[in-house]
Scaffold this active site. Structure first.
Site, mmCIF file in Angstrom:
data_model
loop_
_atom_site.group_PDB
_atom_site.id
_atom_site.type_symbol
_atom_site.label_atom_id
_atom_site.label_comp_id
_atom_site.label_asym_id
_atom_site.label_seq_id
_atom_site.Cartn_x
_atom_site.Cartn_y
_atom_site.Cartn_z
ATOM 1 N N HIS A 179 0.838 -1.198 0.000
ATOM 2 C CA HIS A 179 0.000 0.000 0.000
ATOM 3 C C HIS A 179 0.875 1.251 0.000
ATOM 4 O O HIS A 179 0.703 2.149 -0.834
ATOM 5 C CB HIS A 179 -0.900 -0.039 1.231
ATOM 6 C CG HIS A 179 -1.791 1.147 1.397
ATOM 7 N ND1 HIS A 179 -3.146 1.090 1.174
ATOM 8 C CD2 HIS A 179 -1.540 2.425 1.766
ATOM 9 C CE1 HIS A 179 -3.685 2.275 1.404
ATOM 10 N NE2 HIS A 179 -2.725 3.102 1.772
ATOM 11 N N GLU A 180 1.831 1.301 0.930
ATOM 12 C CA GLU A 180 2.661 2.503 1.058
ATOM 13 C C GLU A 180 3.561 2.699 -0.159
ATOM 14 O O GLU A 180 3.715 3.810 -0.666
ATOM 15 C CB GLU A 180 3.498 2.430 2.332
ATOM 16 C CG GLU A 180 2.702 2.345 3.621
ATOM 17 C CD GLU A 180 1.658 3.431 3.757
ATOM 18 O OE1 GLU A 180 1.826 4.525 3.184
ATOM 19 O OE2 GLU A 180 0.651 3.184 4.436
ATOM 20 N N HIS A 211 1.736 4.130 -3.053
ATOM 21 C CA HIS A 211 1.624 5.589 -2.974
ATOM 22 C C HIS A 211 2.826 6.241 -3.650
ATOM 23 O O HIS A 211 2.697 7.268 -4.319
ATOM 24 C CB HIS A 211 1.543 6.045 -1.518
ATOM 25 C CG HIS A 211 0.186 5.962 -0.921
ATOM 26 N ND1 HIS A 211 -0.939 6.497 -1.519
ATOM 27 C CD2 HIS A 211 -0.252 5.421 0.244
ATOM 28 C CE1 HIS A 211 -2.001 6.279 -0.762
ATOM 29 N NE2 HIS A 211 -1.605 5.625 0.315
ATOM 30 N N TYR A 240 -4.129 14.337 -3.217
ATOM 31 C CA TYR A 240 -4.613 13.567 -2.073
ATOM 32 C C TYR A 240 -5.809 14.225 -1.378
ATOM 33 O O TYR A 240 -5.763 14.551 -0.206
ATOM 34 C CB TYR A 240 -3.457 13.329 -1.096
ATOM 35 C CG TYR A 240 -3.681 12.138 -0.211
ATOM 36 C CD1 TYR A 240 -3.734 10.857 -0.745
ATOM 37 C CD2 TYR A 240 -3.852 12.289 1.147
ATOM 38 C CE1 TYR A 240 -3.941 9.764 0.063
ATOM 39 C CE2 TYR A 240 -4.054 11.202 1.963
ATOM 40 C CZ TYR A 240 -4.106 9.944 1.410
ATOM 41 O OH TYR A 240 -4.312 8.854 2.219
ATOM 42 N N GLU A 266 -5.899 6.335 -2.737
ATOM 43 C CA GLU A 266 -6.004 5.296 -1.712
ATOM 44 C C GLU A 266 -6.449 3.962 -2.290
ATOM 45 O O GLU A 266 -5.943 2.895 -1.917
ATOM 46 C CB GLU A 266 -6.991 5.738 -0.624
ATOM 47 C CG GLU A 266 -6.398 6.600 0.445
ATOM 48 C CD GLU A 266 -5.295 5.888 1.206
ATOM 49 O OE1 GLU A 266 -5.491 4.730 1.606
ATOM 50 O OE2 GLU A 266 -4.227 6.484 1.397
ATOM 51 N N ASP A 313 -11.135 13.177 7.054
ATOM 52 C CA ASP A 313 -10.499 12.207 6.160
ATOM 53 C C ASP A 313 -10.208 12.827 4.790
ATOM 54 O O ASP A 313 -10.328 12.151 3.762
ATOM 55 C CB ASP A 313 -11.378 10.956 6.025
ATOM 56 C CG ASP A 313 -10.696 9.821 5.279
ATOM 57 O OD1 ASP A 313 -9.474 9.672 5.421
ATOM 58 O OD2 ASP A 313 -11.386 9.092 4.534
ATOM 59 N N HIS A 348 -10.076 7.615 2.490
ATOM 60 C CA HIS A 348 -10.033 6.226 2.944
ATOM 61 C C HIS A 348 -11.414 5.587 2.971
ATOM 62 O O HIS A 348 -11.528 4.373 3.192
ATOM 63 C CB HIS A 348 -9.440 6.136 4.354
ATOM 64 C CG HIS A 348 -8.013 6.538 4.434
ATOM 65 N ND1 HIS A 348 -7.613 7.790 4.831
ATOM 66 C CD2 HIS A 348 -6.881 5.854 4.142
ATOM 67 C CE1 HIS A 348 -6.304 7.861 4.795
ATOM 68 N NE2 HIS A 348 -5.830 6.701 4.380
#
Length: 549
Positions: A370-371, A374, A385, A394, A468, A473
């Site tokens: 996931h990271e 990004h 974002y 995301e 958020d 997310h």
């Protein structure tokens, strides 16, 4: 809890909608939504087949020639080539940046896509027509230094920054502005983008773009991960003759050709430090075995970063996060009881969790994927974002997390603590059944009232920016579920190829869910054909979650 920073996701209401039409020879065919009002930020998605080879090697000139069909004002005067790449299919993609008096217009980019014979196939992106038509004084009154000071005050920035603050002059919301990027650590780490009017010094906009990821000789080592798994590791060793320590071994994988290496660091449970800066100290040991309890987080981060690197190289021919072999840096033991992990634009950083809701976040292969995704996004489409573009950002990280950690269609199942599992929270998010989990109670009034993660546009959360980042997310789970519906039909490998192509070739910084539909379908057509089962399954997945135009 979230894995990365947050932005806002609501459609560009009123943006002209363009649909692909049957092509004639040498023209771009567009259909404009009759009810759409004229606004500044114009969405463009057009397909053209000229039947000619090498009809233009100059992308700016081609857009100028088609400006009437595209309804664009002064493209030749305002567009500059930003990047040109040729992909594995032989297609060439030229990214064009809109400018005003040579100053870039924020969030206004077009991409011209050529087939392998050199004929233009598709044009997509965003263009600010009203700005193109009028004159703007682009001489700043406020200095860059004063803009930087104002930006620091606006986000209560600390004195210590992880990276030198960056200040660029841009056109933002039809005004001359400084775009200031501030990157810092702490209990509330930030990768802030602050826009300051270059004439008045006033704050125009701001958002946190933090996304919540001597000679060394190569050798092999081993370690024990957070959950007791034995790991074989690529490490490095060095004999420091200036100390009595002898040979020391490091979590530094330098085994990949044309790559700067995979390095894992220890931040020693600090939030920030004036003496130890990110990434921290390179993890080391007196032998090639990393098996102590403290070393487990570093072992998993190091092992998982290689798994993600291997996936992108083997499946997509991508050499590291930037595609050019950049160092992949992971830092563990960030803060105390920190239930999060993030990509700050440069590297992955993992907290240890509080041991109740979460354990060390480096234990999750899908978290690492996931990271690092990004990072791939930052270096390709650079999806902003917040709002729908942030939700797409995301979603693509979640989707590739589930593709790389291919045991299931959940995200974060390996990092949940005993207390969370006992209450039924056995993962962070689910691609297969997003409604399994509740959202934060503060978000419920902005959705359809059921308080669950959405899996259809009927359940979209219209969150404000301060919650958020507008649902990055939360609304991401709609795209997640579309990918799942497609993936169970065509398999993970083909799903990955379609979504990777959309992310790296067709999406632009402010792409919406509607733009993503066009990008995914075009990617499926490029790879498998517009009449293929893969195209139809991609379309069915998007239809199944209500993204129908």
């Amino acid at each position: 809890m979230v894995l990365t920073a947050s932005l806002l996701a609501s459609p560009f209401a009123g943006t002209p909608a363009y649909g692909l039409q049957p092509q004639d020879q040498g023209t771009v065919q567009l259909q404009k939504n009759a009810s759409a009002s004229k606004i500044d930020h114009r969405s463009v998605f057009a397909k053209t087949v000229t039947g000619k080879k090498n009809d233009s090697t100059d992308a700016v000139l081609f857009v100028e020639q088609q400006k009437d069909k595209l309804s664009l004002i002064n493209p030749e005067k305002n567009l500059k080539v930003k990047k040109k790449e040729t992909d594995e299919l032989g297609m060439t993609h030229v990214k064009l940046q809109q400018t005003k008096n040579g100053i870039p217009v924020e969030n206004s980019e077009l991409i011209v896509h050529y087939d392998k014979e050199g004929a233009v196939q598709t044009i997509n992106g965003y263009y600010n027509n009203e700005l193109a038509a009028k004159e703007i004084d682009t001489a700043p009154v406020v200095s860059a230094g004063k803009a930087l000071d104002a930006a620091k005050r606006s986000v209560s920035a600390p004195e210590i920054f992880e990276y030198e603050p960056k200040t660029d002059l841009v056109i933002y919301q039809d005004q001359l502005a400084y775009k200031v990027n501030l990157n810092f650590l702490g209990e509330l780490p930030g990768n802030w983008f602050v826009f300051i009017n270059a004439k008045t010094g006033e704050i125009v906009d701001q958002y946190n773009g933090l996304m919540h990821a001597d000679e060394y000789k190569a050798s092999k080592g081993s370690g024990i991960g957070v959950k007791g798994d034995h790991r074989v590791l690529n490490i490095a060793h060095k004999n420091d003759k200036d100390t009595k320590g002898g040979t020391e071994f490091y979590l530094y994988d330098k085994s990949h050709e044309n790559t700067e290496g995979l390095l894992t660091y220890d931040f020693k449970n600090q939030w920030r430090s004036s003496t130890v800066r990110l990434p921290g100290e390179l993890f080391k040991s007196n032998d090639a075995s990393f098996k102590s309890d403290y070393e487990r987080a570093g072992v998993d981060a190091h092992y998982n970063s290689k798994k993600v690197y291997d996936y992108y190289m083997n499946e997509h021919g991508r050499n590291s996060i930037d595609g050019k072999g950049m160092a992949i840096i992971s830092t563990v033991h960030y803060g105390e009881n920190y239930n999060n992990a993030f990509w700050n634009g440069q590297q992955m950083t993992y907290g240890d969790g509080d041991g109740k809701f979460m354990i060390s976040l480096s234990a999750g292969l899908d978290v690492a994927a996931h990271e690092m995704t990004h990072g791939v996004t930052t270096n390709t489409s650079n999806l902003q974002y917040r709002f729908e573009s942030g939700a797409l950002n995301e979603a693509f990280s979640d989707i590739f997390g589930a593709l790389i950690d291919d045991n299931d269609w959940e995200v974060g199942e390996d990092i949940m603590g005993a207390d969370a599992v006992a209450t039924g929270r056995d993962a962070l998010r689910s691609l297969s059944n997003p409604r399994r989990f509740p959202v934060n109670a503060a978000y419920t009034p902005y959705g359809d009232g059921n308080g669950k993660y959405p899996q259809h546009m009927d359940e979209f959360y219209h969150l404000p920016l301060n919650l958020d980042n507008g649902g990055v997310h939360i609304n991401s789970s709609i795209i997640n579920h579309a990918a799942y519906l497609t993936g169970i039909e065509i398999g993970r490998e083909k799903l990955g190829k379609i979504y990777y192509r959309a992310l790296t070739v067709y999406l632009t910084p402010t792409s919406t869910f509607s733009d993503a539909r066009k990008a995914l379908l075009q990617s499926a057509a490029d790879l498998y054909g517009a009449e293929s089962a893969e195209y139809k399954s991609t379309e069915a997945g998007l239809n199944g979650v209500g993204i129908i135009e």
